[in-house]
Every structure is written in C-alpha cells, then in structure tokens.
Design a protein around this motif. Structure first.
Motif, mmCIF file in Angstrom:
data_model
loop_
_atom_site.group_PDB
_atom_site.id
_atom_site.type_symbol
_atom_site.label_atom_id
_atom_site.label_comp_id
_atom_site.label_asym_id
_atom_site.label_seq_id
_atom_site.Cartn_x
_atom_site.Cartn_y
_atom_site.Cartn_z
ATOM 1 N N SER A 104 0.818 -1.209 0.000
ATOM 2 C CA SER A 104 0.000 0.000 0.000
ATOM 3 C C SER A 104 0.852 1.258 0.000
ATOM 4 C CB SER A 104 -0.929 0.006 1.221
ATOM 5 O OG SER A 104 -0.186 -0.109 2.410
ATOM 6 N N HIS A 105 2.023 1.217 0.619
ATOM 7 C CA HIS A 105 2.893 2.376 0.711
ATOM 8 C C HIS A 105 4.340 1.918 0.737
ATOM 9 C CE1 HIS A 105 -0.307 5.306 1.727
ATOM 10 N NE2 HIS A 105 -0.849 4.285 2.317
ATOM 11 N N ARG A 106 5.244 2.833 0.348
ATOM 12 C CA ARG A 106 6.668 2.603 0.543
ATOM 13 C C ARG A 106 7.144 3.628 1.551
ATOM 14 N NH1 ARG A 106 9.206 -0.894 -2.257
ATOM 15 N NH2 ARG A 106 11.213 0.083 -1.812
ATOM 16 N N ASN A 107 7.565 3.146 2.711
ATOM 17 C CA ASN A 107 7.905 4.025 3.825
ATOM 18 C C ASN A 107 9.404 4.318 3.850
ATOM 19 O OD1 ASN A 107 5.211 3.637 4.596
ATOM 20 N ND2 ASN A 107 5.776 1.737 5.602
ATOM 21 N N LEU A 108 9.977 4.775 2.753
ATOM 22 C CA LEU A 108 11.407 4.995 2.691
ATOM 23 C C LEU A 108 11.802 6.182 3.558
ATOM 24 C CD1 LEU A 108 12.123 4.408 -1.096
ATOM 25 C CD2 LEU A 108 12.448 2.847 0.803
ATOM 26 N N LEU A 109 12.734 5.925 4.462
ATOM 27 C CA LEU A 109 13.273 6.980 5.314
ATOM 28 C C LEU A 109 14.398 7.707 4.584
ATOM 29 C CD1 LEU A 109 13.443 4.901 8.604
ATOM 30 C CD2 LEU A 109 11.888 6.801 8.173
ATOM 31 N N PRO A 110 14.650 8.934 4.948
ATOM 32 C CA PRO A 110 15.778 9.649 4.333
ATOM 33 C C PRO A 110 17.098 8.982 4.694
ATOM 34 C CG PRO A 110 14.890 10.888 6.199
ATOM 35 C CD PRO A 110 13.940 9.769 5.938
ATOM 36 N N PRO A 111 18.132 9.145 3.871
ATOM 37 C CA PRO A 111 19.423 8.488 4.128
ATOM 38 C C PRO A 111 20.020 8.911 5.464
ATOM 39 C CG PRO A 111 19.326 9.385 1.911
ATOM 40 C CD PRO A 111 18.125 9.913 2.620
ATOM 41 N N LEU A 112 20.676 7.958 6.109
ATOM 42 C CA LEU A 112 21.375 8.251 7.360
ATOM 43 C C LEU A 112 22.773 8.790 7.072
ATOM 44 C CD1 LEU A 112 20.524 5.252 9.727
ATOM 45 C CD2 LEU A 112 19.979 7.656 10.108
ATOM 46 N N GLY A 113 23.315 9.543 8.002
ATOM 47 C CA GLY A 113 24.660 10.074 7.831
ATOM 48 C C GLY A 113 25.728 9.007 7.900
ATOM 49 N N LYS A 172 20.541 8.921 21.620
ATOM 50 C CA LYS A 172 21.944 9.342 21.552
ATOM 51 C C LYS A 172 22.754 8.485 20.589
ATOM 52 C CE LYS A 172 21.949 11.104 26.301
ATOM 53 N NZ LYS A 172 22.493 10.946 27.681
ATOM 54 N N LYS A 173 22.320 7.229 20.399
ATOM 55 C CA LYS A 173 23.075 6.317 19.535
ATOM 56 C C LYS A 173 22.306 5.863 18.306
ATOM 57 C CE LYS A 173 26.277 4.081 22.763
ATOM 58 N NZ LYS A 173 26.739 2.760 23.243
ATOM 59 N N TYR A 174 20.986 5.976 18.358
ATOM 60 C CA TYR A 174 20.171 5.377 17.305
ATOM 61 C C TYR A 174 19.209 6.397 16.682
ATOM 62 C CZ TYR A 174 21.691 1.028 19.547
ATOM 63 O OH TYR A 174 22.441 0.017 20.087
ATOM 64 N N GLU A 175 18.776 6.031 15.493
ATOM 65 C CA GLU A 175 17.665 6.728 14.852
ATOM 66 C C GLU A 175 16.380 6.134 15.413
ATOM 67 O OE1 GLU A 175 16.168 7.457 10.257
ATOM 68 O OE2 GLU A 175 16.910 5.472 10.846
ATOM 69 N N VAL A 176 15.537 6.967 16.024
ATOM 70 C CA VAL A 176 14.333 6.478 16.696
ATOM 71 C C VAL A 176 13.114 6.758 15.811
ATOM 72 C CG1 VAL A 176 12.903 6.575 18.769
ATOM 73 C CG2 VAL A 176 15.384 6.920 18.932
ATOM 74 N N VAL A 177 12.333 5.712 15.570
ATOM 75 C CA VAL A 177 11.133 5.790 14.727
ATOM 76 C C VAL A 177 9.971 5.172 15.487
ATOM 77 C CG1 VAL A 177 10.082 5.104 12.533
ATOM 78 C CG2 VAL A 177 12.540 5.587 12.640
ATOM 79 N N VAL A 178 8.798 5.795 15.409
ATOM 80 C CA VAL A 178 7.579 5.200 15.963
ATOM 81 C C VAL A 178 6.708 4.741 14.805
ATOM 82 C CG1 VAL A 178 5.373 5.692 17.086
ATOM 83 C CG2 VAL A 178 7.501 6.339 18.195
ATOM 84 N N PHE A 179 6.269 3.492 14.878
ATOM 85 C CA PHE A 179 5.404 2.901 13.856
ATOM 86 C C PHE A 179 4.204 2.295 14.584
ATOM 87 C CE2 PHE A 179 5.733 0.375 9.606
ATOM 88 C CZ PHE A 179 4.415 0.711 9.317
#
Length: 292
Positions: A104-113, A172-179
């Motif tokens: 139904s969707h493509r949930n592509l996140l922006p590139p990480l550093g 502080k160490k991770y990219e945090v996402v709520v789904f």
C-alpha cells in the motif's frame, strides 16, 4: 334476455364485488409508520458505523489478537520461488517478497549520515503508553481528544514508567522511529505530548501498515534501512511477522503496573548491542537471555 327477477340479484352481485378502499386516515398512518421504520434503520446504520470507527481509532491491543480481520478478498497467499541460498538470506527473501497487490505504501526513510548507525522502531499503544476512553480512569498523565462525526472523543493516556528516560537514552546512539497501527489523528497528538524534545525522528501510522492475510503488519524492508541495522519493539509479535529476527516482543502495558521496568531493561540492551555487526544477533542473544 334476463328476467326481472334475475336483474336485482345480478346488480347485488356486482355491488358485493366492488373494490374496497382504505380510508384516507388509514393510508396516512401506514405512510407515517413506514417513514419511522426507515429513520430507525438509518439511525442504526450511522450508530454502527460510528462505534466501529471508534473501536479502530487506537491500536488494537494484543489481548484482542492485535489486528482487525479484513474481508475475505484481502486474504492472499504468496510464496517466493525456491532458491538455494543460506537460511538467513532465505528468510530475508521470503519475508521481503510481497506481491504488488499487498503493497500500500513505501515508507522509505531519508538516508542516514552513517551506515553504522542503527534504527529502533517502536510501537505506541501498550508499548510506550496506555490509552482508555471515558469515563476517566483513576490515574492518567494527560488526555487528548478527537472529533468524529461531530462527537468529541476523549482519550486518557498513561505513560509507561521510564518512557522519557528511555527515549532520551536511545536517541543518543540510534535513529528512533515510531510505527503504530493507530490513526494519525489520535497518535500524532500523543506523540507530540510524550516527545516534546523531538527524540523521535520519524513517525508512521496505520495507513503505512501492510495488509497481509487479514492483519496489519509493519514491513521493515520498505523503510530504506539495512535489516542488519534495524530492530522493532512491539507488544504484539504478529506486527513484525515479516521480519521476526528483527523483533523484540515487549510485555504489554495496560496501566496497572506501577513498577514496570521493561523500557529500562531495553535501554540497557540497546546501550550494549551497537557493537554487533548484525543487530539480529544481538536480538537473538537478548531473547535467549530473557528465557533464562
């Protein structure tokens, strides 16, 4: 030619077979009753629709199987081609293969550093918070409301113990996402309240879930992140059924556990697991330790 004696009898026969007509008052009464019945059916339909929508506003809780059952036409079986590869790659191939009809969707996140930085995906209801409807419970931290069909619905939200410290520590160490499988109109207000400092970098809601075999599933393969560097925490394991090796099932929080320490245990785990090249190995080690 009829005789004179027969004529009155014939006229009397025709008289008895004349069509009877209902009185005007009786016709009006029938019309009014039919109109009332039609209104009742219409009101019942709107009430059923309203209650069904209300029941789906927040994430379905795990003790109710965690998901809504969709129509029979939504249930689609699929199998990948038989490929002779290693067990882990085979699992990735199987779980990431989904026919176009299920996407139904493509949930592509922006590139990480940095490619070395991991991503933590968190569920909302029964994982970070617990919400309840009217009447107000004896204990809650804040409330949010949503207007639906002209009616204001109040949600009373209790934060899981340690949620503030947990979000700050892992950010502080991770990219945090709520789904979450909850609706954006509800969940966005809750997230704005529990995360005023913006530790949560990205949010996904019910419209980003995938319908697989009649269930809401969160597909990590569509988030634009290497599966070796992503972990999902959810109170319902079925939500990460497509990538079971990446998931940590957490004990559901229903608001009655005053000394709940689940988030703090996870914070300690995430503090150490970044040394693993593959976070799925860290997840496996953590779950095996939890069994012991």
């Amino acid at each position: 030619m009829l005789s004179d004696k027969q004529k009155p009898i014939r006229r009397q026969h025709r008289f008895h077979h004349k069509r009877r007509r209902f009185p005007v008052k009786k016709i009006k009464s029938i019309t009014v009753i039919a109109s009332i019945k039609k209104s009742i059916v219409k009101c019942r339909h709107h009430l059923t629709k309203f209650l069904s929508e209300l029941a789906r506003i927040v994430t379905p809780s795990c003790h109710l199987k965690g998901f809504e059952i969709l129509g029979q036409e939504e249930k689609t079986q699929f199998e990948p081609n038989n490929v002779n590869i290693g067990p882990r790659l085979q699992l990735e191939f199987e779980t990431s293969f989904v026919p176009p009809v299920l996407v139904s969707h493509r949930n592509l996140l922006p590139p990480l550093g940095s490619d070395k930085k991991g991503t933590i995906v968190l569920d909302l209801d029964e994982t970070l918070v617990h919400s309840s409807l009217d009447p107000p419970p004896s204990r809650y931290d804040f409330s949010v409301s949503r207007i639906m069909d002209g009616v204001t619905i109040n949600f009373y939200v209790l934060k899981r113990p340690g949620v503030d410290e947990f979000l700050e520590m892992i950010s502080k160490k991770y990219e945090v996402v709520v789904f979450t499988a909850g609706h954006e109109a509800y969940a966005s207000k809750v997230l704005d309240t529990i995360d005023p400092k913006g530790f949560i970098l990205h949010r996904f809601y019910r419209d980003s879930c995938k319908h697989v075999r009649g269930k809401f599933v969160k597909d990590l393969s569509e988030m634009g992140r290497n599966l070796r560097k992503i972990v999902i925490v959810d109170d319902n394991p079925k939500s990460f059924a497509l990538q079971p090796e990446n998931g940590i099932p957490i004990k559901p929080f229903f608001g009655d556990e005053l000394w709940d320490r689940e988030l703090m245990k996870l914070a300690g785990f995430f503090e150490r697991c970044d040394v693993f090249q593959d976070m799925r190995d860290a997840v496996k080690q953590y779950l095996e330790g939890a069994k012991d």
